[in-house]
Design an enzyme around this catalytic site. Structure first.
Site, PDB file in Angstrom:
ATOM      1  N   LEU A  94       0.825  -1.218   0.000  1.00 28.10           N
ATOM      2  CA  LEU A  94       0.000   0.000   0.000  1.00 28.10           C
ATOM      3  C   LEU A  94       0.854   1.260   0.000  1.00 28.10           C
ATOM      4  O   LEU A  94       1.901   1.307   0.643  1.00 28.10           O
ATOM      5  CB  LEU A  94      -0.925  -0.013   1.218  1.00 28.10           C
ATOM      6  CG  LEU A  94      -1.857  -1.227   1.297  1.00 28.10           C
ATOM      7  CD1 LEU A  94      -2.706  -1.163   2.570  1.00 28.10           C
ATOM      8  CD2 LEU A  94      -2.748  -1.340   0.066  1.00 28.10           C
ATOM      9  N   HIS A  95       0.390   2.268  -0.732  1.00 27.25           N
ATOM     10  CA  HIS A  95       1.090   3.544  -0.828  1.00 27.25           C
ATOM     11  C   HIS A  95       0.066   4.675  -0.738  1.00 27.25           C
ATOM     12  O   HIS A  95      -1.134   4.412  -0.512  1.00 27.25           O
ATOM     13  CB  HIS A  95       1.913   3.610  -2.114  1.00 27.25           C
ATOM     14  CG  HIS A  95       1.142   3.278  -3.361  1.00 27.25           C
ATOM     15  ND1 HIS A  95       0.075   4.013  -3.806  1.00 27.25           N
ATOM     16  CD2 HIS A  95       1.267   2.241  -4.244  1.00 27.25           C
ATOM     17  CE1 HIS A  95      -0.408   3.488  -4.914  1.00 27.25           C
ATOM     18  NE2 HIS A  95       0.289   2.398  -5.209  1.00 27.25           N
ATOM     19  N   LYS A 134      -5.455   5.567 -12.296  1.00 24.54           N
ATOM     20  CA  LYS A 134      -4.239   5.142 -12.973  1.00 24.54           C
ATOM     21  C   LYS A 134      -4.511   3.901 -13.818  1.00 24.54           C
ATOM     22  O   LYS A 134      -4.049   3.798 -14.937  1.00 24.54           O
ATOM     23  CB  LYS A 134      -3.106   4.848 -11.989  1.00 24.54           C
ATOM     24  CG  LYS A 134      -1.819   4.480 -12.745  1.00 24.54           C
ATOM     25  CD  LYS A 134      -0.627   4.322 -11.835  1.00 24.54           C
ATOM     26  CE  LYS A 134      -0.700   3.065 -11.021  1.00 24.54           C
ATOM     27  NZ  LYS A 134      -0.483   1.835 -11.821  1.00 24.54           N
ATOM     28  N   ASP A 135      -5.280   2.966 -13.242  1.00 25.90           N
ATOM     29  CA  ASP A 135      -5.670   1.772 -13.987  1.00 25.90           C
ATOM     30  C   ASP A 135      -6.997   2.059 -14.675  1.00 25.90           C
ATOM     31  O   ASP A 135      -8.046   1.543 -14.297  1.00 25.90           O
ATOM     32  CB  ASP A 135      -5.767   0.582 -13.039  1.00 25.90           C
ATOM     33  CG  ASP A 135      -4.433   0.318 -12.356  1.00 25.90           C
ATOM     34  OD1 ASP A 135      -3.503  -0.132 -13.040  1.00 25.90           O
ATOM     35  OD2 ASP A 135      -4.301   0.613 -11.153  1.00 25.90           O
ATOM     36  N   HIS A 167      -3.290   4.343  -2.537  1.00 19.59           N
ATOM     37  CA  HIS A 167      -4.288   3.544  -1.811  1.00 19.59           C
ATOM     38  C   HIS A 167      -4.880   4.337  -0.646  1.00 19.59           C
ATOM     39  O   HIS A 167      -6.084   4.276  -0.392  1.00 19.59           O
ATOM     40  CB  HIS A 167      -3.646   2.272  -1.262  1.00 19.59           C
ATOM     41  CG  HIS A 167      -3.103   1.330  -2.292  1.00 19.59           C
ATOM     42  ND1 HIS A 167      -1.756   1.114  -2.451  1.00 19.59           N
ATOM     43  CD2 HIS A 167      -3.724   0.555  -3.221  1.00 19.59           C
ATOM     44  CE1 HIS A 167      -1.568   0.227  -3.420  1.00 19.59           C
ATOM     45  NE2 HIS A 167      -2.737  -0.123  -3.913  1.00 19.59           N
ATOM     46  N   SER A 187       2.784   0.326  -6.848  1.00 12.88           N
ATOM     47  CA  SER A 187       3.579  -0.618  -6.059  1.00 12.88           C
ATOM     48  C   SER A 187       4.779  -1.100  -6.861  1.00 12.88           C
ATOM     49  O   SER A 187       5.789  -1.501  -6.295  1.00 12.88           O
ATOM     50  CB  SER A 187       2.712  -1.800  -5.632  1.00 12.88           C
ATOM     51  OG  SER A 187       1.577  -1.326  -4.934  1.00 12.88           O
ATOM     52  N   ARG A 188       4.671  -1.076  -8.186  1.00 17.03           N
ATOM     53  CA  ARG A 188       5.758  -1.564  -9.032  1.00 17.03           C
ATOM     54  C   ARG A 188       6.904  -0.559  -9.160  1.00 17.03           C
ATOM     55  O   ARG A 188       7.974  -0.929  -9.654  1.00 17.03           O
ATOM     56  CB  ARG A 188       5.229  -1.951 -10.418  1.00 17.03           C
ATOM     57  CG  ARG A 188       4.352  -3.200 -10.370  1.00 17.03           C
ATOM     58  CD  ARG A 188       4.052  -3.764 -11.756  1.00 17.03           C
ATOM     59  NE  ARG A 188       3.427  -5.077 -11.677  1.00 17.03           N
ATOM     60  CZ  ARG A 188       2.114  -5.312 -11.724  1.00 17.03           C
ATOM     61  NH1 ARG A 188       1.262  -4.304 -11.847  1.00 17.03           N
ATOM     62  NH2 ARG A 188       1.639  -6.545 -11.646  1.00 17.03           N
ATOM     63  N   GLY A 190      -8.544   3.646  -8.366  1.00 19.07           N
ATOM     64  CA  GLY A 190      -7.740   4.744  -8.877  1.00 19.07           C
ATOM     65  C   GLY A 190      -7.856   4.845 -10.393  1.00 19.07           C
ATOM     66  O   GLY A 190      -8.005   3.840 -11.090  1.00 19.07           O
TER      67      GLY A 190
HETATM   68  O1  PAF Z   1      -5.840  -2.712  -8.794  1.00 14.96           O
HETATM   69  C1  PAF Z   1      -5.556  -3.710  -8.107  1.00 14.96           C
HETATM   70  O2  PAF Z   1      -4.829  -3.624  -7.104  1.00 14.96           O
HETATM   71  C2  PAF Z   1      -6.093  -5.071  -8.485  1.00 14.96           C
HETATM   72  O3  PAF Z   1      -6.153  -5.214  -9.849  1.00 14.96           O
HETATM   73  C3  PAF Z   1      -7.445  -5.384  -7.820  1.00 14.96           C
HETATM   74  C4  PAF Z   1      -8.526  -4.407  -8.257  1.00 14.96           C
HETATM   75  C5  PAF Z   1      -7.306  -5.333  -6.313  1.00 14.96           C
HETATM   76  C6  PAF Z   1      -7.915  -6.787  -8.216  1.00 14.96           C
HETATM   77  O4  PAF Z   1      -7.013  -7.761  -7.823  1.00 14.96           O
END
Ligand code: PAF
Length: 285
Positions: A38-39, A154-155, A42, A191-192, A152
């Site tokens: 977590l950052h 970002k995705d 999150h 996180s990456r 978020g």
């Molecule tokens: O964005 C993420 O961290 C993941 O893709 C999620 C939504 C928790 C599903 O595993």
């Protein structure tokens, strides 16, 4: 005054029982699904969820079905102690931390696909990824039964897929999109980012810079998507000799389809590999 520690629920049955009790008491549940590590991105989801709901649940589950062969499932950062600490600071009520065996029966047969949206952009180089995401999010929603879930921007592709999933399956979960949190130099939190070497970390700012450039050109009247895409790719290649572009695209945010001319409701989105680390970012235009 110290906040009460979040309760940690380790099985779907325990999580469901907690939710059932909350719903029977007439309380709304806000939900932040995560893979841990977590950052501050999150944390911003948790802060918003905390304000908008009676109770706050966070899941921490590195979901095996969304990782392809050769991807980083095994080495994905796992840091439960620090994550639990951050959840406590965010005044989380419940942490759901199941095992893969609990989430997926050995003979599980049910998977969720969101046709059309899952095979473009990141889906092209990560086949099966969004099938894994959609499946685990459907499971998590069924277990946690939130009123609202926070994702978020970002995705952006994930966000759109989950909006359509929740609508199509009548899951009754309101999907709340949250703004990208960035480092001071503009790099989107992920996180990456932990995987980057110092040299790669410096170059990683090129994603944000290319997007910001496109946004500026659009504000100045540019509408030609191909011209903008060409310029973004050029900027990345100049600024980051180690960068390998996966895609640079300008798409409609609802359909995720390429557009020829920029109009309202479009975003520029890109995925770039720096060494073994694949980073994504996007910006509304
Ligand atoms: O964005 C993420 O961290 C993941 O893709 C999620 C939504 C928790 C599903 O595993």
């Amino acid at each position: 005054e110290p906040m009460p520690e979040p309760i940690v629920l380790a099985t779907p049955a325990e999580m469901s029982a907690w939710s059932r009790q909350a719903l029977q008491a007439g309380k709304s549940i806000g939900f932040v699904p995560t893979m841990g590590a977590l950052h501050a991105g999150h944390k911003s989801l948790m802060d918003r969820a905390r304000k908008e709901n009676d109770l706050l649940a966070v899941s921490i589950f590195v979901n095996p079905t969304q990782f392809g062969p050769g991807e980083d499932f095994e080495r994905y950062p796992r840091s439960f102690e620090a994550d639990a600490q951050l959840c406590a600071e965010a005044d989380v009520d419940a942490i759901f931390q199941p095992t893969p065996q609990d989430m997926y029966a050995a003979d599980a047969r049910t998977f969720v696909e969101v046709g059309g949206l899952q095979d473009v952009l990141c889906g092209l180089s990560r086949p099966g990824h969004f099938r894994g995401v959609a499946t685990v999010v459907a499971k998590l929603f069924a277990i946690v039964r939130p009123a609202r879930a926070y994702f978020g921007r970002k995705d952006a592709q994930q966000l759109r897929i989950i909006e359509v999933l929740s609508r199509d399956l009548h899951l009754g979960v309101t999907i709340v999109p949250c703004e990208i949190v960035r480092e001071p130099d503009g790099l989107a939190l992920s996180s990456r980012n932990k995987y980057l070497s110092p040299a790669q970390r410096k170059q990683a700012v090129c994603l944000n810079q290319a997007l910001a450039h496109a946004q500026k050109r659009v504000a100045a009247g540019e509408k030609d998507a191909m011209a903008l895409i060409g310029k973004m790719a050029e900027l990345i290649e100049q600024a980051a000799p180690d960068a390998e572009i996966d895609y640079v695209a300008i798409v409609d945010m609802q359909t995720l389809q390429d557009v020829a001319a920029v109009s309202g409701g479009c975003m520029a989105a890109l995925a770039v590999k720096l060494g073994n680390t694949r980073l994504i970012d996007n910006m509304r235009l």
